[in-house]
Design an enzyme around this catalytic site. Structure first.
Site, short mmCIF file in Angstrom:
data_model
loop_
_atom_site.label_atom_id
_atom_site.label_comp_id
_atom_site.label_asym_id
_atom_site.label_seq_id
_atom_site.Cartn_x
_atom_site.Cartn_y
_atom_site.Cartn_z
N ASP A 14 24.75 20.71 -1.86
CA ASP A 14 24.69 20.55 -3.32
C ASP A 14 23.27 20.39 -3.85
OD1 ASP A 14 27.47 20.65 -3.29
OD2 ASP A 14 27.66 18.46 -3.14
N LYS A 17 21.50 25.42 -4.37
CA LYS A 17 21.33 26.74 -3.73
C LYS A 17 21.85 27.86 -4.63
CE LYS A 17 23.83 25.14 -0.39
NZ LYS A 17 23.87 23.73 -0.75
N LYS A 19 21.95 27.99 -7.89
CA LYS A 19 20.99 28.27 -8.97
C LYS A 19 19.83 29.12 -8.45
CE LYS A 19 17.38 26.70 -11.84
NZ LYS A 19 16.77 25.91 -12.85
N GLY A 41 30.47 24.81 -2.97
CA GLY A 41 30.66 24.92 -4.41
C GLY A 41 29.28 25.16 -5.00
N HIS A 42 29.00 26.40 -5.38
CA HIS A 42 27.67 26.76 -5.87
C HIS A 42 27.72 27.03 -7.37
CE1 HIS A 42 26.21 28.10 -1.60
NE2 HIS A 42 26.67 26.87 -1.64
N THR A 43 26.91 26.31 -8.11
CA THR A 43 26.94 26.42 -9.57
C THR A 43 25.82 27.32 -10.07
OG1 THR A 43 27.58 24.11 -9.48
CG2 THR A 43 27.15 25.02 -11.66
N THR A 129 36.42 18.59 2.98
CA THR A 129 36.93 19.16 1.73
C THR A 129 38.40 19.55 1.88
OG1 THR A 129 36.21 21.34 2.43
CG2 THR A 129 34.66 20.10 1.08
N GLN A 223 26.22 24.60 2.35
CA GLN A 223 26.05 23.24 2.87
C GLN A 223 24.55 22.91 3.01
OE1 GLN A 223 28.71 25.28 4.75
NE2 GLN A 223 29.77 24.54 2.96
N ARG A 302 34.61 14.60 -6.26
CA ARG A 302 34.25 13.25 -5.80
C ARG A 302 32.86 12.86 -6.29
NH1 ARG A 302 34.99 13.97 0.60
NH2 ARG A 302 34.23 16.05 0.07
N ASP A 332 14.16 17.11 -13.51
CA ASP A 332 14.33 16.51 -14.84
C ASP A 332 15.12 15.20 -14.77
OD1 ASP A 332 16.29 18.61 -14.03
OD2 ASP A 332 17.45 17.83 -15.73
P1 GDP Z 1 24.74 24.03 -4.39
O1 GDP Z 1 26.00 23.73 -3.68
O2 GDP Z 1 23.53 23.81 -3.54
O3 GDP Z 1 24.72 25.40 -5.02
O4 GDP Z 1 24.64 22.99 -5.58
P2 GDP Z 1 25.83 22.55 -6.59
O5 GDP Z 1 26.03 23.65 -7.56
O6 GDP Z 1 26.99 22.05 -5.83
O7 GDP Z 1 25.20 21.28 -7.26
C1 GDP Z 1 23.99 21.35 -7.96
C2 GDP Z 1 24.25 20.85 -9.41
O8 GDP Z 1 23.02 20.61 -10.04
C3 GDP Z 1 24.97 21.88 -10.26
O9 GDP Z 1 25.77 21.22 -11.19
C4 GDP Z 1 23.81 22.60 -10.97
O10 GDP Z 1 24.19 23.19 -12.21
C5 GDP Z 1 22.88 21.45 -11.19
N1 GDP Z 1 21.44 21.79 -11.21
C6 GDP Z 1 20.77 22.68 -10.44
N2 GDP Z 1 19.44 22.59 -10.69
C7 GDP Z 1 19.30 21.65 -11.64
C8 GDP Z 1 18.16 21.06 -12.27
O11 GDP Z 1 17.02 21.40 -12.03
N3 GDP Z 1 18.41 20.06 -13.18
C9 GDP Z 1 19.67 19.64 -13.46
N4 GDP Z 1 19.79 18.66 -14.36
N5 GDP Z 1 20.75 20.14 -12.87
C10 GDP Z 1 20.56 21.12 -11.96
P1 IMO Z 2 27.57 23.32 -0.72
O1 IMO Z 2 27.41 24.72 -0.18
C1 IMO Z 2 28.23 19.10 0.01
C2 IMO Z 2 30.74 18.04 3.42
C3 IMO Z 2 32.08 17.39 3.11
C4 IMO Z 2 32.23 16.52 4.34
C5 IMO Z 2 31.65 17.38 5.45
C6 IMO Z 2 32.69 18.18 6.24
O2 IMO Z 2 28.20 23.27 -2.06
O3 IMO Z 2 26.29 22.59 -0.64
P2 IMO Z 2 34.14 20.33 5.68
O4 IMO Z 2 35.17 20.58 4.62
O5 IMO Z 2 33.00 21.29 5.66
O6 IMO Z 2 34.73 20.22 7.06
O7 IMO Z 2 33.56 18.86 5.36
O8 IMO Z 2 30.76 18.29 4.82
N1 IMO Z 2 30.50 19.34 2.75
C7 IMO Z 2 29.68 19.51 1.72
N2 IMO Z 2 28.98 18.61 1.01
N3 IMO Z 2 28.12 20.41 -0.27
C8 IMO Z 2 28.81 21.33 0.45
O9 IMO Z 2 28.64 22.65 0.27
C9 IMO Z 2 29.66 20.89 1.47
N4 IMO Z 2 30.49 21.51 2.34
C10 IMO Z 2 30.99 20.55 3.13
O10 IMO Z 2 32.03 16.66 1.93
O11 IMO Z 2 31.40 15.39 4.22
MG MG Z 3 27.73 22.57 -3.92
#
Ligand code: GDP
Ligand code: IMO
Ligand code: MG
Length: 430
Positions: A14, A17, A19, A41-43, A129, A223, A302, A332
């Site tokens: 999270d 990645k 973005k 979960g990539h936003t 998950t 991840q 969560r 930020d």
């Molecule tokens: P990923 O799994 O690595 O793609 O990341 P996620 O999407 O799960 O979580 C990153 C969160 O941070 C998302 O809600 C994005 O929209 C948000 N995000 C990404 N870059 C920034 C930033 O520079 N500032 C803020 N405030 N939010 C960000």
């Molecule tokens: P992105 O790509 C954050 C965590 C789960 C748990 C552990 C094992 O969005 O960054 P799993 O379902 O993979 O067997 O769970 O890994 N986990 C993540 N945490 N971002 C993820 O993906 C994750 N994918 C798995 O919360 O702790």
């Molecule tokens: Mg994510």
């Protein structure tokens, strides 16, 4: 000659990645996911819209980009169809998607078993998950798995399904879970084949062909390195290798092609799920950062645990994955704090450690050695260049470079595609 860029998570997932991948995907010819599945979960945010992707690569918004789900992934075809439907509903209808015929297929019993194992573990659960990722990778390595390409050969698929069900139904029965009927599963998956069969192909061929042209190719990790099955906080990890090191295997290319790695890192740290987290914060400060950063899981909702930037982790993951630049994210979110801290070492039973210990028992005893930096109050969400950042914010970035030994190539000051400051000349040219 092709240009390659690997985007990986360098903490506990999270990091942002999605973005960063989307930012570069605007001009990439190909985006490849090479491990993990719909546990990710990539936003992606642009033009006032927010999209969430689980197994589909983050280049899907550019109609000119070939999006590839590589052989190293675990693909849940039911979830892929649902994701595509959601994208359609959001107006994303013009895209190119290819799924590897060698990718492991997540079957319905995998999520059932994932949940059951977690229940059996009780208090020592991993906090997965529950998408069946671990059981699917286990079956792959036990050679009991089905693969996406099997869907294209109905007789062969039937044979593999029978073999898998013979063992899986025994296991499900032992755990008191409902068994699966061959005919029902067969029919369901043949229907699925009718919907996405045309996307399944030899993606290694596709990528290798592109590598020999002047294509720009992006590899999107899922991840984060501390969730790596080998190098993460085992057993509180996922079941794949989120490193740049798994690109060659998971995409089906030679390791010689990998030469430019961006390590995506939050300006602080978060973790979702169980397991030790040395810089973890509690109370009001954790709450404040969680709310400002909207730190709630994209997949499971969560609340994410919050901690200070951990340079022990950063140095370790940079070394393991060959990180050339940091993309420093959610910068930020730190605006407005009086003080910001960086962890530079772990104090563990009277010793100072520079790398994370291998066992949970020792890692749980580690206390962060923190350096304190001055905070900044200014809103930086509109900053367009490094020079526009407040002096204290610049000092924080320079300190991260100093204690990690890796330059910051990108500073992200908001979730939108436009809120991205690219500092590195090489990255600006990609
Ligand atoms: P990923 O799994 O690595 O793609 O990341 P996620 O999407 O799960 O979580 C990153 C969160 O941070 C998302 O809600 C994005 O929209 C948000 N995000 C990404 N870059 C920034 C930033 O520079 N500032 C803020 N405030 N939010 C960000
Ligand atoms: P992105 O790509 C954050 C965590 C789960 C748990 C552990 C094992 O969005 O960054 P799993 O379902 O993979 O067997 O769970 O890994 N986990 C993540 N945490 N971002 C993820 O993906 C994750 N994918 C798995 O919360 O702790
Ligand atoms: Mg994510």
């Amino acid at each position: 000659m092709s240009e390659r860029l690997v985007v990986i998570g360098s903490q506990w997932g999270d990091e942002g990645k999605g973005k960063i991948t989307d930012y570069f995907a605007c001009r990439a010819d190909m985006v490849v996911r090479y491990q993990g599945g719909n546990n990710a979960g990539h936003t992606v945010v642009f033009d006032g819209h927010k999209y969430s992707l689980q197994s589909i690569p983050s280049g899907i918004f550019n109609p000119h980009t070939k999006n590839v789900m590589g052989n190293g992934m675990v693909v849940n075809p039911v979830s892929v169809i649902a994701e595509l439907q959601k994208l359609h509903d959001q107006g994303i209808t013009d895209y190119q998607l290819y799924i590897s015929n060698r990718a492991a297929m997540v079957m319905p019993w995998h999520s059932a078993l994932d949940g059951a194992y977690e229940n059996i573990k009780g208090k020592s659960l991993i906090g997965t998950t529950k998408k069946g990722i671990g059981p699917c990778y286990s079956d792959k390595y036990s050679r009991l798995g089905l693969r996406m390409g099997d869907l294209l050969e109905p007789e062969y698929f039937a044979e593999r399904l029978k073999a898998a069900l013979e063992v899986k139904n025994m296991e499900l029965d032992m755990l008191g879970l409902p068994k699966y009927d061959f005919k029902e599963v067969y029919d369901q998956y043949m229907e699925i084949a009718g919907k996405i069969g045309h996307m399944i192909c030899d993606t290694s061929d596709l990528i290798n062909e592109a590598l020999l042209t002047d294509a720009k190719i992006l590899f999107e990790g899922a991840q984060g390195m501390m969730l790596c099955i080998d190098h993460g906080t085992y057993p509180f990890v996922t079941s794949s290798t989120p490193s740049a090191a798994s690109v060659p295997v998971g995409a089906g290319i030679s390791p010689k092609w990998i030469d430019n790695v961006v390590g995506v890192a939050k300006s602080y740290c978060t973790r979702v799920g169980e397991g030790p987290f040395p810089t973890e914060l509690f109370g009001d400060l954790a709450h404040e950062i969680r709310e400002r950063g909207h730190e709630y899981g994209t997949v499971t909702g969560r609340p994410r645990r919050i901690g200070w930037f951990d340079a022990v982790v950063a140095r370790y993951t940079a070394r393991l994955a060959g990180i050339d630049n940091w993309a420093l994210m959610l910068f930020d979110v730190l605006s407005g704090l009086d003080k910001v801290m960086i962890c530079t070492g772990y104090e563990c039973e009277g010793e100072i450690l520079q790398t994370p210990p291998s066992t949970i028992s020792r890692l749980s005893k580690c206390k962060p050695v923190l350096i304190e930096m001055e905070g900044w109050k200014e809103d930086i969400t509109g900053a367009k260049s490094f020079d526009e950042l407040p002096a204290a914010a610049k000092a924080y970035i320079r300190k991260i470079e100093e204690v990690t030994g890796v330059p910051v190539g990108i500073v992200s000051v908001g979730p939108d595609r436009n809120q991205t400051i690219v500092v590195s000349e090489k990255l600006r040219e990609f």
